[in-house]
Design an enzyme around this catalytic site. Structure first.
Site, short mmCIF file in Angstrom:
data_model
loop_
_atom_site.label_atom_id
_atom_site.label_comp_id
_atom_site.label_asym_id
_atom_site.label_seq_id
_atom_site.Cartn_x
_atom_site.Cartn_y
_atom_site.Cartn_z
N TYR A 311 0.84 -1.20 0.00
CA TYR A 311 0.00 0.00 0.00
C TYR A 311 0.88 1.25 0.00
CZ TYR A 311 -3.76 3.15 1.64
OH TYR A 311 -4.68 4.16 1.77
N CYS A 312 0.62 2.16 -0.93
CA CYS A 312 1.31 3.45 -1.01
C CYS A 312 2.82 3.21 -1.13
CB CYS A 312 0.95 4.31 0.19
SG CYS A 312 1.55 6.02 0.12
N LEU A 313 3.63 3.80 -0.26
CA LEU A 313 5.08 3.59 -0.35
C LEU A 313 5.44 2.13 -0.13
CD1 LEU A 313 7.93 4.63 -0.61
CD2 LEU A 313 7.83 5.40 1.77
N GLY A 315 3.84 -0.27 -1.36
CA GLY A 315 3.71 -0.86 -2.69
C GLY A 315 4.92 -0.59 -3.56
N LEU A 357 -1.51 -1.15 -4.10
CA LEU A 357 -2.64 -0.29 -3.75
C LEU A 357 -2.18 1.16 -3.69
CD1 LEU A 357 -4.11 -2.36 -0.76
CD2 LEU A 357 -4.53 -2.66 -3.21
#
Length: 597
Positions: A311-313, A315, A357
């Site tokens: 998720y985000c960083l 990811g 994500l």
């Protein structure tokens, strides 16, 4: 020849001059809310000088000012339109004199300045972005809705409550001011005001055990709730910019609980909240943290294949790790280099899938965050982080408030301080207040390599002694973006199609960076679009993709579960916890660490 004593004096003078310059710059940046005043001045000078040298543009703006002035008076004198689009002026009293004149005058001024900020050719792209962004910030600050003497809703509420709304607003203001002034970086977690939703009691309550811990991560494995589970566990790598329980909020909107209830064995990384002693942690350390979690997931579950989600960083970290592992798997007979042996554990499980994500891998279009990224501003940020050893959670949170200041800053201040309304109290807002720090070196490397130089997409980012190429990812991918994401704009996330050579299922979910991801089944007004890129399909423009992809009402979580199930084996008995690996109950220790800053 200069004497040693003279040389020493010259060096001392140089260091003193450098210290003076750094002190002045730090004070200037502090006065500008952490931004570099030099970068801001250069951007606006670029814009102003090009406008001064453009008499044609000036004449068009003068004509535009006349048109807007006439339109303003027509709107003031005409019957008010129904359905005001700007939520700041939705109250009916804005259509009464003199507030209608204030509203229409501000809207005309707002439109003119936004037009003026859109300079023609010549202004650098980054400077144009900064001018547009900060012009909008200044205009939002000047809105008549922000001030008690120009906001009819505030005045009406004060009259109806006989002034109690203003008194309550002042009480909120003094309370917030006292908390700000009393905050100290060394304040222990237990001395901080409690969160509205307590971690481990109200949120992050899905049962599980911490099965691995090192200096940087804890790994939580959740207790199964079904008689059988799919054989491939799901390892989730959240961003280290946030506490992991964004994906394990209340039981009704916990993605972790949803996946567990669908028959998945779920594990999640809980990043350590760093302090000044962690200033030298590198990007490499965080990538190794992901690898350690993958190895620990296999050791705990015994699974030879593993679904992964970032998720985000987190990811972005996962994509880099997946590419590095894919590169190794393409050369099975080649002996590992010394760096590969040192950084990449042996006997890792096969990656059955990679789910990203709201995670960027190409940073050429980072959205509004791009206004904070240039050489001058990074130099200012490095200096601030160098003094502390970390980027504070408060400073990072302030940057995100900038991105949506109309609602998160000015709208909140109006409701809280002028109308005496308490802040919304729900789990996501409580999580948002539970901020985290980032180590100075890691954050500097992240911004410089990825945001400033776009090294990952350019094939220039190196890990474990070799260049990382996302083309090496072999596992099928699901990539999820959200329609109103200010942190990871969906068209930027969509560029993964240009960088990979594997199956990609792309999902565009309704919502923002957080609310679009935390989108549980049953939530109203939620929808998503989904489409897969198969072999030899070629490039599809993002706007064309959005126009053609079918819209599905409901939660994209259900599509994710189906996608994972299609790429999993037959269900079987859940893996048992190994007593020797269990360290403590979920949610663990690292997530409990809080700081005042």
């Amino acid at each position: 020849m200069e004497s040693p004593a003279g040389f020493d004096l010259s060096k001392q003078q140089h260091n003193a001059a450098k210290a003076l310059d750094e002190t002045l710059r730090a004070q200037m940046a502090q006065a500008c809310s952490g931004l570099s005043p030099i970068a801001l001045a250069m951007a606006h000078a670029d814009w102003a000088m090009h406008l001064m040298a453009s008499p044609g543009r000036q004449s068009l703006l003068a004509q535009r000012a006349l048109e807007l002035s006439l339109q303003t008076w027509r709107n003031v004198l005409a019957q008010p339109e129904q359905g005001e689009k700007d939520s700041r002026f939705a109250d009916e009293d804005w259509n009464a004199w003199p507030y209608v004149a204030l509203k229409e005058g501000f809207k005309a001024c707002d439109a003119w300045w936004r037009d003026a900020a859109q300079q023609g050719g010549g202004v650098s792209r980054h400077h144009q972005h900064m001018v547009n962004f900060f012009t909008g910030q200044a205009l939002d600050a000047m809105s008549p809705s922000n001030w008690p003497w120009t906001n009819p809703e505030v005045q009406r509420t004060a009259q109806e409550t006989q002034g109690r709304s203003l008194q309550e607003g002042m009480r909120f203001f003094m309370k917030d001011l006292q908390e700000t002034l009393s905050a100290h970086p060394d304040t222990p977690s237990e001395a901080l005001p409690p969160l509205d939703y307590a971690v481990g009691k109200d949120v992050a309550v899905t049962p599980g055990k911490v099965v691995f811990r090192n200096h940087l991560i804890e790994l939580i494995q959740y207790t199964p709730t079904t008689r059988e589970v799919l054989p491939e566990p799901v390892l989730i790598v959240p961003s280290c910019i946030m506490k992991y329980y964004i994906l394990d909020l209340s039981p009704h909107n916990s993605m972790v609980k949803y996946l567990v209830d669908q028959g998945h064995t779920v594990l999640i990384v809980s990043w350590r909240n760093p302090d000044a002693s962690d200033r030298d942690l590198k990007m490499q350390d965080y990538l190794c943290g992901v690898l350690a979690a993958i190895a620990a997931a296999k050791a705990s579950t015994g699974a030879p294949r593993l679904h992964t989600m970032g998720y985000c960083l987190g990811g972005t970290f996962l994509a880099i790790v997946a590419a590095a592992l894919g590169r190794l798997s393409r050369k099975p007979g080649r002996a590992r280099t010394a760096k590969e042996k040192a950084l990449i554990p042996d006997d890792l499980p096969e990656l059955a899938s990679v789910i990203l994500l709201a995670a960027q891998t190409d940073f050429t279009e980072p959205g509004e965050l791009g206004v904070f990224i240039d050489e001058e501003q990074l130099a200012t940020l490095r200096q601030t982080m160098g003094e502390r050893g970390y980027l504070s959670g408060k400073q990072m949170g302030g940057s995100f408030v900038y991105l949506a200041s109309r609602g998160l800053l000015w709208g909140r201040n109006t409701r809280r301080y002028l109308m005496g309304e308490e802040d919304a109290n729900f789990d996501l807002m409580s999580w948002n207040a539970d901020t985290t720090r980032l180590p100075a070196r890691m954050h500097s490397e992240y911004l410089t390599a990825l945001f400033l130089n776009n090294a990952l997409a350019a094939g220039q980012y190196r890990f474990a002694g070799a260049t990382v190429a996302l083309m090496d990812i072999r596992a099928p991918m699901m990539v999820v973006a959200t329609t109103r994401d200010h942190v990871s704009p969906w068209k930027s996330v969509y560029k993964i199609h240009l960088q990979t050579d594997t199956h990609v299922t792309f999902v565009l979910a309704e919502g923002g960076h957080n609310a679009g991801i935390v989108s549980e089944p049953g939530r109203p007004r939620r929808s998503y679009q989904m489409g897969s890129v198969e072999d030899n399909m070629g490039w599809i423009d993002p706007d064309d993709w959005k126009a053609e992809a079918p819209v599905t009402q409901g939660s994209w979580w259900e599509a994710m579960h189906a996608w994972l199930a299609e790429r999993s084996g037959r269900p079987g008995k859940p893996p048992a916890f190994k007593r020797e690996q269990v360290l403590c109950d979920a949610p663990g220790e690292y997530v409990m660490v809080r700081y005042a800053d």
